[in-house]
Scaffold this active site. Structure first.
Site, PDB file in Angstrom:
ATOM      1  CG  PHE A 145      54.552-109.077  28.944  1.00 56.67           C
ATOM      2  CD1 PHE A 145      55.605-109.656  29.479  1.00 56.67           C
ATOM      3  CD2 PHE A 145      54.828-109.091  27.406  1.00 56.67           C
ATOM      4  CE1 PHE A 145      56.905-109.730  29.144  1.00 56.67           C
ATOM      5  CE2 PHE A 145      55.971-108.865  26.903  1.00 56.67           C
ATOM      6  CZ  PHE A 145      57.121-109.555  27.655  1.00 56.67           C
TER       7      PHE A 145
ATOM      8  CE1 TYR B 145      57.500-117.064  24.237  1.00 64.06           C
ATOM      9  CE2 TYR B 145      56.785-116.304  22.143  1.00 64.06           C
ATOM     10  CZ  TYR B 145      57.219-116.005  23.476  1.00 64.06           C
ATOM     11  OH  TYR B 145      57.015-114.685  23.642  1.00 64.06           O
ATOM     12  CE  LYS B 146      54.639-116.457  27.706  1.00 62.56           C
ATOM     13  NZ  LYS B 146      56.103-116.071  27.911  1.00 62.56           N
TER      14      LYS B 146
ATOM     15  CG  ASP C 266      48.448-111.346  26.750  1.00 61.60           C
ATOM     16  OD1 ASP C 266      48.689-112.598  26.607  1.00 61.60           O
ATOM     17  OD2 ASP C 266      49.384-110.555  26.711  1.00 61.60           O
TER      18      ASP C 266
ATOM     19  NE  ARG D 224      58.466-116.116  34.641  1.00 59.78           N
ATOM     20  CZ  ARG D 224      58.094-115.586  33.576  1.00 59.78           C
ATOM     21  NH1 ARG D 224      56.952-114.811  33.397  1.00 59.78           N
ATOM     22  NH2 ARG D 224      58.944-115.894  32.575  1.00 59.78           N
TER      23      ARG D 224
END
Lengths: 427, 427
Positions: free
Chosen positions: B142, B239-240, B214, B386
């Site tokens: 990322f 937050y996912k 990560d 996605r």
């Protein structure tokens, strides 16, 4: 809604109280911002003089946060990053803060903590003055400023030269061309003493250095004017006089003229020129957005935005006028009613920010005893009783009431032997 | 409460749909965590397959946040730092996250963004391996990981050596004693492909390097076990899959054995051994608290805490089992129903995290057209559609429904010519 605040009757206190109370009521009646306390929620009967640690809850915040949670997050879900303007909130809220520190739009972003943005600024400033290795800083600054400066100095090979604000001109004269940065707070977090942002910024510029201002205790309390002062960088928190909420995100200011050169170390994807290109190479945004780091805490950010909305029709100059009037009366009341506790800072309200501190060897006990009487101030080690006025919520009657309570605490010896092991709380 | 999700009838889709739908219903009925979606609030009829960008709102969060605002802040004011446990929340919430990534208590704190904590880890790791200058990292990580690594490398004079996960063993063999750190994500944010945390950590240790993971796309979706893997450092957002809310604060893990040596650069006052001594000299806390920086965003932090409370009776292994079952069916449905869009990652759900991506030159248009049909996925440049499953809220019927919608979009040519200028949103 805020009650009018307890108004001790004349026979509650010593003789000196009567004229003070009378004047407090006169001042409160004549106050142009007298409607402001009604926009905040404070428990009935509480004299809250700790807004300089955590400001009172603005009446509009609960509904704004509930909307952010239930509708924006719960219903809008990920689309709210666009449809509700979450993505741009750091700049939008930044501009709202900027208005209160004399920053024209486009120079402030909100998002991380003050500590994080201080680090950004120290490193960035050093990079903007290559060849200069000295940072002049106040050795009595709030500790996190010094901690982060030490860390930046270690990484960027800087030398930290201590100077109290009044010593700065001499130190700048002595170290001149070596100085990359002057880093100071406008308002001393303990004594409340202000320094002259414009004059000290000019002194830094005279030797070719940049000036970074910590305005944590200023914003919402003073009428600091960053653009007019020619400041280069500034940071501040928003949970004190702005009532942004506990741990509300901090802000950082970069003067427009520096925004294409500033080169902060926390190169998070929110500071990228094109975050959704998902490019592994960092290309900073060409404006103040490059001070953004990672994903900001949106719920806290929207609470802050609602809190700032409370002040939409109020200027920094108005807040400063009200704050100065309150601080002036607080100093007067303390001097008259508790002369045995010396002021830690100056007596002239023009030279103070939004709080006043008195010294006592029993400061912790005093703060505890005041709290037991419904007067909330705070303790600063080792010997300070700190009383903050909030231009938004404090009344003149409150400050006289607090001084009377302090008198009563001392008279009744309520401050001795209080538990010293427990330490208070967030600055 | 969450509705059961639309269940397209057999005649809605192609022939291959019938057996998939039947199996979806069977799996949903037999699912041990079938009660979990009922704990979240999602708009009726929406197929939300973007929990890997922002998880759904847990039903308990609105009241918890309202309490934090009205009672804790509004009534408790500054005292809530102690009485409501705000001060210790970063560790308390950290332990709750830690339970889901195989971290025994006392190794995780929550507070800043993933970006900030990545920077902390890169610099700290380099300091823990003096004399070694190489960081091996995935060039397809990322972007923020790469941005912050570049910045840390510049400050700490490191060399970044790129290696995709499968290339890591060879690179470690080649650079061996030069390597300070291996930095990887368990789950590829685009393709969903997992790598073997334990094996790669062991490979790093074999050459004397540290391993930083990560886990932004892992926590709540995989059963990564940091302690068992012997990981040194890890970070992730919340937050996912954890549904902590927009921009909910991130977490950082430091293995207990490193906590007295780890030397992070963001030496904020919350990481100090005695923050209220107000000491200008930085003395780090002797445990994971030294990874704390400034004042954390309390409202966002308490929203996250309430979200984690939703999962108190659920283990990472249970979430992983449910996630794998959902991902497996999603792969199967996509393969059967839209064979013309190739999978970006592996087909074996054991090798995938909580999302699946397919490639299409019209990916942006596809995502927009799906959204118009009430199916929320997201676009990743340049060519990925996605689709994320949430072990908490997605049903097997949802994933088949999404694949059917995708089939319908392609059949009706709804994906062509969509506006490409607007880019979506937070990963």
């Amino acid at each position: 809604m805020r009650p009018a605040g307890p108004a001790p009757s004349d026979d509650d206190g010593p003789a000196a109280a009567a004229p003070l109370l009378a004047r407090a009521h006169e001042l409160d009646e004549a106050e142009p911002l007298r409607h402001l306390p009604g926009r905040y929620l404070l428990p009935e009967g509480l004299l809250y003089l700790d807004g300089n640690s955590l400001g009172a809850l603005p009446a509009g915040v609960p509904d704004a946060v509930a909307d952010a949670v239930r509708r924006q997050w719960g219903e809008g879900l990920v689309a709210s990053w666009n449809t509700e303007g979450w993505w741009d909130a750091p700049q939008r809220v930044g501009d709202a803060v900027g208005r209160l520190v004399g920053a024209a739009p486009g120079q402030v972003v909100v998002g991380d903590s003050t500590s994080v943005q201080l680090f950004q600024c120290y490193v960035a400033a050093a990079r903007m003055r290559p060849g200069r290795r000295v940072v002049v800083a106040d050795p009595d600054a709030f500790p996190t400023d010094l901690h982060l400066l030490s860390s930046a100095a270690r990484l960027a090979d800087l030398e930290v030269v201590p100077a109290r604000p009044h010593e700065v001109p001499a130190v700048l004269a002595a170290r001149g061309g070596e100085v990359a940065l002057l880093a100071l707070a406008e308002v001393d977090y303990r004594t409340g003493e202000r320094c002259d942002v414009a004059a000290l910024t000019a002194a830094a510029h005279e030797v070719g250095a940049l000036a970074l201002w910590d305005l944590a205790h200023s914003v919402g309390a003073t009428d600091v004017d960053l653009d007019a002062a020619g400041a280069d960088l500034a940071v501040g928190c928003t949970y004190k006089h702005l009532s942004g909420g506990p741990g509300a995100p901090a802000w950082v200011y970069v003067a427009a003229r520096h925004q294409r050169d500033v080169d902060p170390p926390l190169t998070g994807w929110h500071g990228h020129a094109d975050p959704f290109a998902m490019d592994g190479r960092y290309v900073p945004a060409d404006d103040v957005r490059r001070m953004r780091v990672g994903t900001p805490p949106v719920l806290s950010l929207l609470a802050l935005e609602a809190a700032l909305g409370t002040l939409d029709d109020v200027t920094a100059a108005q807040l400063r006028a009200r704050s100065t009037s309150l601080v002036g009366l607080l100093v007067e009341a303390l001097t008259a009613l508790v002369p045995e506790l010396p002021l830690a800072g100056p007596a002239d309200p023009a030279r103070l920010g939004g709080h006043v501190a008195v010294r006592s060897p029993d400061a912790w006990g005093v703060v505890r005893a005041l709290a037991a009487r419904g007067v909330v101030g705070d303790f600063r080690a080792p010997d300070l009783v700190r009383l903050g006025v909030a231009a938004t919520t404090t009344t003149h009657a409150d400050v006289v009431g607090a001084a009377l309570a302090l008198r009563a605490v001392l008279d009744a010896d309520e401050h001795r032997g209080a538990e010293h092991a427990v330490r208070s709380t967030v600055t």
